[in-house]
Design an enzyme around this catalytic site. Structure first.
Site, PDB file in Angstrom:
ATOM      1  N   CYS A 177      46.178 -26.654  27.000  1.00  0.00           N
ATOM      2  CA  CYS A 177      47.405 -27.163  27.623  1.00  0.00           C
ATOM      3  C   CYS A 177      48.614 -26.763  26.778  1.00  0.00           C
ATOM      4  O   CYS A 177      49.635 -26.319  27.308  1.00  0.00           O
ATOM      5  CB  CYS A 177      47.332 -28.688  27.768  1.00  0.00           C
ATOM      6  SG  CYS A 177      48.801 -29.420  28.517  1.00  0.00           S
ATOM      7  N   CYS A 237      43.361 -36.175  29.964  1.00  0.00           N
ATOM      8  CA  CYS A 237      44.215 -36.809  30.972  1.00  0.00           C
ATOM      9  C   CYS A 237      43.732 -36.567  32.394  1.00  0.00           C
ATOM     10  O   CYS A 237      43.948 -37.385  33.265  1.00  0.00           O
ATOM     11  CB  CYS A 237      45.660 -36.358  30.807  1.00  0.00           C
ATOM     12  SG  CYS A 237      45.968 -34.629  31.225  1.00  0.00           S
TER      13      CYS A 237
END
Lengths: 384, 418
Positions: free
Chosen positions: A101, A212
């Site tokens: 990410c 997440c």
């Protein structure tokens, strides 16, 4: 400078944005929407991706008096981070989605869009430090006595919160456009106090830990849902079948819990995953000492220390390596090899459970020298 | 000092202190000075319009005078005006109330016919009714300009006239400004005994609205789009219309909409609406000319920009201009324009702050990528030539930068960046 503050809705990024404002920068807050479906990501206060978090980020931006936008990076996130996560597990490797990410979303999609829109830098709430120094230039084409400016990435002052491990992947150009205002804080409590002092209501929000996009923290369930069940065998080091599994991809080298093997080991000692062979859909388990490695080969390396690499001139240099976000660094000699490769030989005690796909970060003291993705790990042949 | 649009003096009105060009009047438009004055006067008076003592009677009188004024402004009878908390509530009351009201006596009537370009305040209640109350939603297609397909309406009506509860067709579209053929839709629906509701939130004060002449059974108007306060509106509904209440309680507003009447807001709304209607022709002419200037200027400054919606003229709201900018993302355009002192909108709904590709543009046949680069410019009473000139000065640089950002953040095809 015009600074884009990435605001997750948590306390760290809110304080980072506040510090950027107080440093005199012209700051705009941006929250990244990483899921297009409302219910895919968890909605509790733990994650970084829920509707509530976007609201918390907006409220913090309002308190700071800065403009606030939400950027939809969900498609890019799915195509890079989530796809990589699935591909890597499907191939029997162990990815770190936070590293990906940072590589593809925060310090690529977000940073590049910010740059195109006229921002000079992106500020995030990561715990790490950037130190800019002039060092002697010893590269091949440098004039004698030349110096060059190097942006060094260092561990945060607060070792417990240090996130240099997941930032090392970004490379020098992107590092030069990144600001980490929290790197100098001695503790998270200090950051919370700063938030409270500024009236940022996120000061008491709990930290987020899990992945997440795995809504309930059940990574195995997520993998099973996205990759489908693929039942197979669990075998011991001698090849004897000792159990069954629903998909080899759900196992990680070094894993001890959740093996689902009823029969105890003959010697009664705990057993660990030694190998995940997705081609044969087989998981190999065995005793802890079989996990020990002292040699690691990395690929897709990114270096942040041109001075160190030039001084080594293709040869070995002394460093420490770390293979987990919260693992301890161990002494090693390291060299960069052609084609973005890295070779590591441990000089101290061996490491246990190094899985392909993990992120390998090379340190010298507090400084990050570079980062690589583990391709393979094993034992060195005995020295003659 | 004379105001810009007839007798309303707008010179005392500002949008936000540092705004240079506020081009988002379709989102909300400044309160007229007369409405502010009326509201302030009422705020310091005490009295519940339902109370029987003198203070209550005074409030009641204010509300009823406002009702008469609103009715006169809209070509309706006072008894047809139901005050609500705004456009969204009026739309919900119309769609849900009419559906339930008709089903009580005729259980077979479960179809709701709506155009594909309705506001979410109509579409979402309709789809909610499909999920929770057994409704069947028929989305009526629109043409490339956003105009509803009347032939489709007629054939859907003819297909199951006894099973259709209502038709809802907005008077003018909030994003691309398309004026819908409401009267023709009413004729078609009434031929089959089906009532029609129209969301006229964007049309009120801009276009000539005459509830009685339109033949409509119900019509939504909102306070803050006509120079009144936020949080008040009305559903104009014929007396015989079977409307089941959505809010139950004290039985106010002919028991269709319970809740203590907001005397101050209602009076201010009535004052603003009356002003807007009285100055409508002058305002519409002025805004249409200013809009034409904006459209020509945008086309000259950014030749790749595509005007969406009908050609400027009687089929388009006078203050509306809507463009898509190929290769740009709406959020980049918004940010760059805002930092250059131009306040505008993508025109479509957000989900948690993320601009979604507009359902209106998609229904008009615009592809999703183009729809992401949409901007709506909407003009109102305080809009000036300087506002348009400022937009045109900054727009070329903004679009150039936004297309660079669009390239930078374009999704990498899988495998490409890995």
């Amino acid at each position: 400078m015009k600074v884009l503050a990435a605001m997750s809705g948590g306390v760290d990024s809110a304080v980072a944005a506040a510090l950027a404002v107080e440093a005199g920068h012209e700051v705009v807050g941006v929250h990244m929407a990483l899921s297009r479906s409302r219910d895919q990501f968890r909605t509790g206060s733990r994650g970084c991706c829920s509707i509530e978090d976007a609201g918390d980020a907006r409220r913090a931006a309002d308190v700071l008096g800065i403009p606030y936008y939400v950027w939809d990076l969900s498609e890019r996130f799915e195509e890079t981070v989530v796809a990589d996560f699935l591909d890597e597990y499907a191939a029997g490797r162990t990815p770190n989605p936070c590293v990906r990410c940072n590589e593809h979303i925060k310090f690529e999609a977000l940073l590049d869009k910010a740059t195109a829109l006229g921002f000079d830098a992106v500020a995030t709430g990561h715990y790490a430090q950037v130190v800019t120094r002039d060092v002697p230039d010893v590269s091949d084409d440098a004039a004698p006595g030349a110096v060059r400016r190097v942006n060094e990435l260092h561990r945060a002052v607060d070792a417990a919160k240090d996130q240099s491990y997941v930032l090392a992947v970004m490379g020098p150009e992107r590092l030069a456009r990144s600001i980490f205002p929290l790197g100098g804080f001695a503790s998270k409590d200090e950051v919370r106090a700063e938030a409270e002092r500024r009236g940022l209501s996120v000061s008491n929000k709990p930290d987020s830990y899990d992945i997440c996009f795995v809504a309930d923290g059940d990574t195995q369930g997520f993998l099973r849902e996205r990759l489908g069940a693929r039942p197979g065998e669990i075998v011991d080091a001698a090849g004897e079948v000792v159990g069954a599994h629903d998909g080899a991809y759900a196992f990680t080298v070094g894993q001890r819990k959740g093996l689902g093997v009823d029969r105890p080991a003959p010697d009664g000692r705990p057993r660990y995953v030694l190998e995940v062979d997705t081609a044969a859909n087989r998981v190999v388990i065995g005793a802890a000492e079989l996990l020990s490695v002292d040699r690691v080969v990395g690929e897709r390396s990114v270096w942040l220390a041109p001075d160190v690499l030039d001084a080594a001139a293709g040869g070995w240099f002394d460093a420490q390596v770390q293979v987990r976000a919260h693992g301890a660094p161990v002494a090693a000699r390291v060299r960069a090899t052609p084609g973005e490769g890295t070779e590591v030989e441990l000089v101290g005690p061996p490491l246990r459970g190094v899985a392909a796909g993990q992120s390998l970060v090379v340190y010298r003291g507090t400084r990050v020298l570079g980062q690589s993705t583990v391709a393979s790990a094993g034992r060195r042949p005995p020295q003659p | 000092m004379s105001g810009r649009s007839g007798f309303v003096d707008w010179s005392t009105v500002t949008t936000t202190p540092d705004a240079i060009a506020y081009l988002d009047h379709a989102a909300t438009t400044p309160m007229s000075p007369a409405a502010v004055e009326a509201m302030l006067a009422e705020l310091s008076r005490t009295g519940n319009a339902s109370s029987l003592h003198s203070a209550g009677r005074a409030a009641r009188r204010t509300v009823e005078e406002a009702r008469e004024s609103v009715a006169a402004s809209l070509g309706a009878r006072p008894s047809e005006v139901v005050f609500t908390a705004g456009g969204t509530e009026s739309d919900n009351l119309a769609v849900k109330g009419l559906f339930w009201g008709r089903r009580t006596t005729e259980p077979a009537r479960r179809r709701i016919l709506v155009s594909a370009v309705e506001h979410h305040a109509v579409l979402d209640p309709a789809f909610w009714m499909a999920e929770h109350a057994g409704a069947e939603i028929v989305l009526l297609p629109v043409d490339a300009a956003g105009r509803v397909d009347l032939a489709a309406l007629e054939s859907e009506l003819a297909a199951a006239p006894e099973e259709t509860a209502l038709v809802s067709l907005m008077w003018a579209n909030n994003e691309v400004g398309t004026v819908q053929p409401v009267e023709a839709a009413v004729r078609a629906a009434h031929a089959h005994g089906v009532p029609v509701h129209s969301d006229a939130v964007q049309a009120a004060g801009r276009l000539a609205l005459d509830f009685a002449a339109s033949g409509l059974d119900a019509m939504t108007v909102s306070g803050h789009k006509v120079g009144g306060p936020v949080g008040v509106g009305a559903l104009v509904a014929t007396r015989g219309l079977p409307l089941t209440p959505v809010l139950h309680g004290g039985g106010q507003e002919r028991a269709v909409r319970s809740g203590t009447l907001d005397t101050a807001s209602i009076r201010a709304f009535a004052v603003a609406l009356a002003d807007a209607v009285a100055t409508r022709d002058a305002t519409a002419t002025r805004l249409a000319a200013l809009r034409d200037e904006l459209v020509a200027g945008v086309r000259a400054a950014v030749p790749s920009a595509v005007l969406r919606g009908p050609a400027p003229g009687p089929e388009r709201l006078p203050g509306n201009a809507h463009f898509t900018f190929p290769g740009c993302e709406g959020d980049s355009l918004l940010y760059l324009l805002d930092s250059a002192g131009v306040q505008t909108s993508t025109g479509s709904a957000c989900q948690a702050g993320v601009p979604q590709p507009s359902h209106v543009l998609l229904a008009m046949g615009v592809d999703e990528a183009d729809a992401r680069g949409a901007l709506r410019f909407s003009l109102g009473a305080t809009s000036t030539h300087e506002d348009v000139a400022h937009l045109l000065r900054v727009l070329p640089g903004v679009v150039e930068r936004a297309s660079a950002a669009g390239l930078a953040s374009a999704p990498a095809r899988r495998g490409g960046a890995r």
